[in-house]
Scaffold this motif. Structure first.
Motif, PDB file in Angstrom:
ATOM      1  N   PRO A 186     -30.628 -18.837  -9.234  1.00  0.00           N
ATOM      2  CA  PRO A 186     -29.936 -18.066 -10.276  1.00  0.00           C
ATOM      3  C   PRO A 186     -30.567 -16.695 -10.508  1.00  0.00           C
ATOM      4  CG  PRO A 186     -30.356 -20.319 -11.007  1.00  0.00           C
ATOM      5  CD  PRO A 186     -31.105 -20.137  -9.727  1.00  0.00           C
ATOM      6  N   GLY A 187     -31.889 -16.629 -10.457  1.00  0.00           N
ATOM      7  CA  GLY A 187     -32.563 -15.346 -10.676  1.00  0.00           C
ATOM      8  C   GLY A 187     -32.117 -14.298  -9.664  1.00  0.00           C
ATOM      9  N   PHE A 188     -31.922 -14.748  -8.437  1.00  0.00           N
ATOM     10  CA  PHE A 188     -31.464 -13.826  -7.380  1.00  0.00           C
ATOM     11  C   PHE A 188     -30.057 -13.316  -7.694  1.00  0.00           C
ATOM     12  CE2 PHE A 188     -29.335 -13.487  -3.105  1.00  0.00           C
ATOM     13  CZ  PHE A 188     -29.998 -12.355  -2.671  1.00  0.00           C
ATOM     14  N   PHE A 189     -29.152 -14.245  -8.073  1.00  0.00           N
ATOM     15  CA  PHE A 189     -27.781 -13.815  -8.395  1.00  0.00           C
ATOM     16  C   PHE A 189     -27.764 -12.884  -9.613  1.00  0.00           C
ATOM     17  CE2 PHE A 189     -26.108 -17.548  -5.883  1.00  0.00           C
ATOM     18  CZ  PHE A 189     -25.323 -16.796  -5.026  1.00  0.00           C
ATOM     19  N   TRP A 190     -28.641 -13.167 -10.582  1.00  0.00           N
ATOM     20  CA  TRP A 190     -28.693 -12.271 -11.754  1.00  0.00           C
ATOM     21  C   TRP A 190     -29.145 -10.867 -11.371  1.00  0.00           C
ATOM     22  CZ3 TRP A 190     -25.904 -13.005 -15.708  1.00  0.00           C
ATOM     23  CH2 TRP A 190     -25.668 -14.284 -16.226  1.00  0.00           C
ATOM     24  N   MET A 191     -30.068 -10.773 -10.422  1.00  0.00           N
ATOM     25  CA  MET A 191     -30.510  -9.445  -9.972  1.00  0.00           C
ATOM     26  C   MET A 191     -29.359  -8.699  -9.307  1.00  0.00           C
ATOM     27  SD  MET A 191     -34.327 -10.223  -8.505  1.00  0.00           S
ATOM     28  CE  MET A 191     -34.722  -8.531  -8.043  1.00  0.00           C
ATOM     29  N   VAL A 192     -28.559  -9.429  -8.542  1.00  0.00           N
ATOM     30  CA  VAL A 192     -27.391  -8.812  -7.892  1.00  0.00           C
ATOM     31  C   VAL A 192     -26.416  -8.307  -8.954  1.00  0.00           C
ATOM     32  CG1 VAL A 192     -25.382  -9.258  -6.426  1.00  0.00           C
ATOM     33  CG2 VAL A 192     -27.635 -10.185  -5.783  1.00  0.00           C
ATOM     34  N   LEU A 193     -26.166  -9.142  -9.972  1.00  0.00           N
ATOM     35  CA  LEU A 193     -25.235  -8.749 -11.041  1.00  0.00           C
ATOM     36  C   LEU A 193     -25.766  -7.544 -11.814  1.00  0.00           C
ATOM     37  CD1 LEU A 193     -24.273 -12.309 -12.323  1.00  0.00           C
ATOM     38  CD2 LEU A 193     -22.716 -10.637 -11.249  1.00  0.00           C
ATOM     39  N   GLU A 194     -27.077  -7.558 -12.056  1.00  0.00           N
ATOM     40  CA  GLU A 194     -27.698  -6.447 -12.772  1.00  0.00           C
ATOM     41  C   GLU A 194     -27.534  -5.156 -11.974  1.00  0.00           C
ATOM     42  OE1 GLU A 194     -31.774  -6.837 -14.934  1.00  0.00           O
ATOM     43  OE2 GLU A 194     -32.141  -5.785 -13.046  1.00  0.00           O
ATOM     44  N   ASP A 195     -27.734  -5.276 -10.652  1.00  0.00           N
ATOM     45  CA  ASP A 195     -27.596  -4.095  -9.798  1.00  0.00           C
ATOM     46  C   ASP A 195     -26.150  -3.606  -9.771  1.00  0.00           C
ATOM     47  OD1 ASP A 195     -29.290  -2.446  -7.879  1.00  0.00           O
ATOM     48  OD2 ASP A 195     -27.564  -2.915  -6.606  1.00  0.00           O
ATOM     49  N   LEU A 196     -25.217  -4.549  -9.818  1.00  0.00           N
ATOM     50  CA  LEU A 196     -23.786  -4.190  -9.849  1.00  0.00           C
ATOM     51  C   LEU A 196     -23.389  -3.628 -11.212  1.00  0.00           C
ATOM     52  CD1 LEU A 196     -21.883  -7.179  -8.189  1.00  0.00           C
ATOM     53  CD2 LEU A 196     -21.597  -4.760  -7.603  1.00  0.00           C
ATOM     54  N   GLY A 197     -24.141  -4.014 -12.246  1.00  0.00           N
ATOM     55  CA  GLY A 197     -23.789  -3.596 -13.609  1.00  0.00           C
ATOM     56  C   GLY A 197     -22.525  -4.278 -14.119  1.00  0.00           C
ATOM     57  N   MET A 198     -22.337  -5.531 -13.722  1.00  0.00           N
ATOM     58  CA  MET A 198     -21.132  -6.271 -14.136  1.00  0.00           C
ATOM     59  C   MET A 198     -21.531  -7.641 -14.668  1.00  0.00           C
ATOM     60  SD  MET A 198     -18.398  -5.599 -11.113  1.00  0.00           S
ATOM     61  CE  MET A 198     -18.190  -3.968 -10.389  1.00  0.00           C
ATOM     62  N   PRO A 199     -20.744  -8.148 -15.639  1.00  0.00           N
ATOM     63  CA  PRO A 199     -20.975  -9.513 -16.100  1.00  0.00           C
ATOM     64  C   PRO A 199     -20.430 -10.501 -15.070  1.00  0.00           C
ATOM     65  CG  PRO A 199     -19.098  -8.584 -17.244  1.00  0.00           C
ATOM     66  CD  PRO A 199     -19.630  -7.490 -16.348  1.00  0.00           C
ATOM     67  N   PRO A 200     -20.959 -11.723 -15.041  1.00  0.00           N
ATOM     68  CA  PRO A 200     -20.549 -12.687 -14.008  1.00  0.00           C
ATOM     69  C   PRO A 200     -19.051 -12.998 -14.018  1.00  0.00           C
ATOM     70  CG  PRO A 200     -21.991 -13.734 -15.662  1.00  0.00           C
ATOM     71  CD  PRO A 200     -22.030 -12.261 -15.904  1.00  0.00           C
ATOM     72  N   GLU A 201     -18.405 -12.899 -15.181  1.00  0.00           N
ATOM     73  CA  GLU A 201     -16.971 -13.225 -15.258  1.00  0.00           C
ATOM     74  C   GLU A 201     -16.122 -12.286 -14.398  1.00  0.00           C
ATOM     75  OE1 GLU A 201     -19.472 -14.246 -18.228  1.00  0.00           O
ATOM     76  OE2 GLU A 201     -18.597 -12.225 -18.305  1.00  0.00           O
ATOM     77  N   GLN A 202     -16.677 -11.123 -14.060  1.00  0.00           N
ATOM     78  CA  GLN A 202     -15.897 -10.151 -13.294  1.00  0.00           C
ATOM     79  C   GLN A 202     -16.205 -10.193 -11.803  1.00  0.00           C
ATOM     80  OE1 GLN A 202     -16.612  -6.385 -15.234  1.00  0.00           O
ATOM     81  NE2 GLN A 202     -15.388  -6.932 -17.039  1.00  0.00           N
ATOM     82  N   VAL A 203     -17.003 -11.189 -11.392  1.00  0.00           N
ATOM     83  CA  VAL A 203     -17.462 -11.206 -10.002  1.00  0.00           C
ATOM     84  C   VAL A 203     -17.153 -12.566  -9.353  1.00  0.00           C
ATOM     85  CG1 VAL A 203     -19.450 -10.882  -8.474  1.00  0.00           C
ATOM     86  CG2 VAL A 203     -19.325  -9.640 -10.661  1.00  0.00           C
ATOM     87  N   ALA A 204     -16.726 -12.526  -8.089  1.00  0.00           N
ATOM     88  CA  ALA A 204     -16.502 -13.761  -7.323  1.00  0.00           C
ATOM     89  C   ALA A 204     -17.326 -13.712  -6.046  1.00  0.00           C
ATOM     90  CB  ALA A 204     -15.020 -13.930  -6.988  1.00  0.00           C
ATOM     91  N   MET A 205     -17.925 -14.847  -5.711  1.00  0.00           N
ATOM     92  CA  MET A 205     -18.698 -14.982  -4.474  1.00  0.00           C
ATOM     93  C   MET A 205     -17.863 -15.766  -3.480  1.00  0.00           C
ATOM     94  SD  MET A 205     -21.912 -14.829  -2.998  1.00  0.00           S
ATOM     95  CE  MET A 205     -21.949 -15.215  -1.223  1.00  0.00           C
ATOM     96  N   VAL A 206     -17.815 -15.294  -2.239  1.00  0.00           N
ATOM     97  CA  VAL A 206     -17.038 -15.946  -1.190  1.00  0.00           C
ATOM     98  C   VAL A 206     -17.988 -16.389  -0.081  1.00  0.00           C
ATOM     99  CG1 VAL A 206     -15.136 -15.704   0.449  1.00  0.00           C
ATOM    100  CG2 VAL A 206     -15.133 -14.379  -1.706  1.00  0.00           C
ATOM    101  N   GLY A 207     -17.976 -17.679   0.258  1.00  0.00           N
ATOM    102  CA  GLY A 207     -18.868 -18.127   1.320  1.00  0.00           C
ATOM    103  C   GLY A 207     -18.445 -19.447   1.919  1.00  0.00           C
ATOM    104  N   ASP A 208     -19.149 -19.845   3.000  1.00  0.00           N
ATOM    105  CA  ASP A 208     -18.804 -21.085   3.699  1.00  0.00           C
ATOM    106  C   ASP A 208     -19.722 -22.239   3.319  1.00  0.00           C
ATOM    107  OD1 ASP A 208     -21.009 -19.868   4.960  1.00  0.00           O
ATOM    108  OD2 ASP A 208     -20.645 -21.003   6.810  1.00  0.00           O
ATOM    109  N   ASP A 209     -20.680 -21.991   2.421  1.00  0.00           N
ATOM    110  CA  ASP A 209     -21.628 -23.044   2.030  1.00  0.00           C
ATOM    111  C   ASP A 209     -21.322 -23.486   0.603  1.00  0.00           C
ATOM    112  OD1 ASP A 209     -24.018 -24.378   0.990  1.00  0.00           O
ATOM    113  OD2 ASP A 209     -24.952 -23.766   2.873  1.00  0.00           O
ATOM    114  N   ILE A 210     -20.895 -24.734   0.467  1.00  0.00           N
ATOM    115  CA  ILE A 210     -20.460 -25.242  -0.840  1.00  0.00           C
ATOM    116  C   ILE A 210     -21.591 -25.195  -1.869  1.00  0.00           C
ATOM    117  CG2 ILE A 210     -20.887 -27.653  -0.122  1.00  0.00           C
ATOM    118  CD1 ILE A 210     -18.003 -26.776  -2.397  1.00  0.00           C
TER     119      ILE A 210
END
Lengths: 258, 258
Positions: A186-210
């Motif tokens: 979670p800390g890693f994802f929060w750093m990404v969100l902080e860098d994006l300057g967006m709250p998590p509700e506005q972001v979607a992650m797309v990947g092949d690993d459930i």
């Protein structure tokens, strides 16, 4: 009222298995990334690779036809570099060459570091290096940072230990939990969100690993979209993690977002 | 009615910290061991050392004045040797020379072993060896045996990783739990009791480690006696483990048993 897909302002894309595989790019993936950008969405790339720098990954994506700047790519080494530079912390770096580039500006220090940073060293692991890391943590109070916690990967000659087992060895030896930079932490994802300057509700992650992509994103409040490419297996859908959407491939994403 | 100390027929003695330290033998320890034997008690020695064979340990004890036969000494390598020979199992042996002697008769096999056995290899650890162990377990279904789970020890030049962290690395990599031979593992103590041919109620373990010696012994129903020598710290007595007796040193044991 639950957030609508219309609120999404940024798409985080996993690389291997989502945009390309060993066989080449996923059909329609290049066009999809262009289409997402064209409609004004921020597109970023989130990978656990530690053997290639953000710059090298951007060049690789560009050669495949994906538009990507180094600053749009998030890796464990990027996160560790950001974390350490912000604190002006000294670190003992046990990381592959590719990760070293993204740790530029971090004070490399073997005697009295604030942190020990370990990545997938492979053949470069020696007892002496592991023991030095151990002593710096146990005797000198250095923190332990792991560039991910991947257990192993498949090399040309067979399976090979990745960084995870060495993180576990140092945790067992020192009794100290490692900070993990990389999906699904979670800390890693929060750093990404902080860098994006967006709250998590506005972001979607797309990947092949459930677990790593979908579960990790959902754990911080982002939406998690699973694609049926890469390592996807139908059994992924009968586990405890429920993707917010399941698509045949990333190529379907622009149309699906409507 | 709780069992009485009069029922005790065998005494298991820890070595380092209980019979001797780096400074030499504990005063009165040699006389105590003779006194225990004289009154007809079976005396055995239980240690987690893997760098010396049972034969070498017996010679060392004899030089210090303690009567001891190799067959009276229980080590992790003794237990592993017994386990593997009983099953006629093939094993990939990643163990120090001292342990190898007690594994005599075990079929050493690097390609298709039934078990991987790891001990404190120290400088002899390489990525290649650890990776081979990993593949044999994950890809070929070999079991993992650890000669103890000690985290580290103090060498002349400082702390050094012992076998525990490498066990942890292989467990993390393979998702398989190791079988641990050595204190405080219950299976190890049961093998000692089986070899003695006595039920746990008739046996007491004496040592300086509240967890490994006292807690380990109590977990299988033996009595655990703590001595205030070696690594003993007063804080050991405020933890969750309650020794059945606490003595200033092993020298007090014969008089205390009455």
């Amino acid at each position: 009222m639950p957030p609508s897909w219309k609120d999404i302002r940024a798409i985080l894309l996993d690389l291997d298995g989502t945009l390309y595989t060993a066989e080449g790019t996923i059909p329609g993936a290049v066009e999809a990334v262009w289409a997402l950008r064209t409609r004004g969405l921020a597109v970023r790339f989130v990978t656990n690779t530690t053997t290639r720098s953000c710059r090298a990954l951007a060049e690789r994506l560009n050669r495949m036809g994906f538009p990507a700047e180094p600053a749009e790519i998030y890796t464990p080494a990027w996160a560790a570099g950001r974390f350490l530079r912000q604190r002006q912390a000294r670190a003992y770096l046990l990381v592959p060459e590719g990760a070293r580039e993204d740790l530029e500006g971090v004070l490399d220090e073997e005697e009295r570091p604030d942190y020990v940073v370990i990545g997938d060293l492979g053949e470069a692991w020696t007892f002496e290096r592991l023991n030095r890391a151990f002593r710096l943590i146990l005797e000198h109070g250095a923190g332990l940072i792991g560039l991910g916690r991947t257990r192993y990967w498949r090399a040309a000659d067979g399976l090979r230990l990745d960084v995870g087992p060495f993180v576990a060895a140092l945790e067992e030896a020192t009794g100290q939990k490692a900070m993990i930079f990389g999906k699904p932490d979670p800390g890693f994802f929060w750093m990404v969100l902080e860098d994006l300057g967006m709250p998590p509700e506005q972001v979607a992650m797309v990947g092949d690993d459930i677990e790593i992509d979908v579960g990790g994103a959902q754990a911080v409040g982002m939406r998690g979209i699973l694609v049926r490419t890469g390592k996807f297996r139908p059994a992924d859908l009968s586990g405890p993690i429920r993707p917010d959407a399941v698509l045949a491939s990333v190529a379907e994403l622009p149309a699906w977002l409507g």
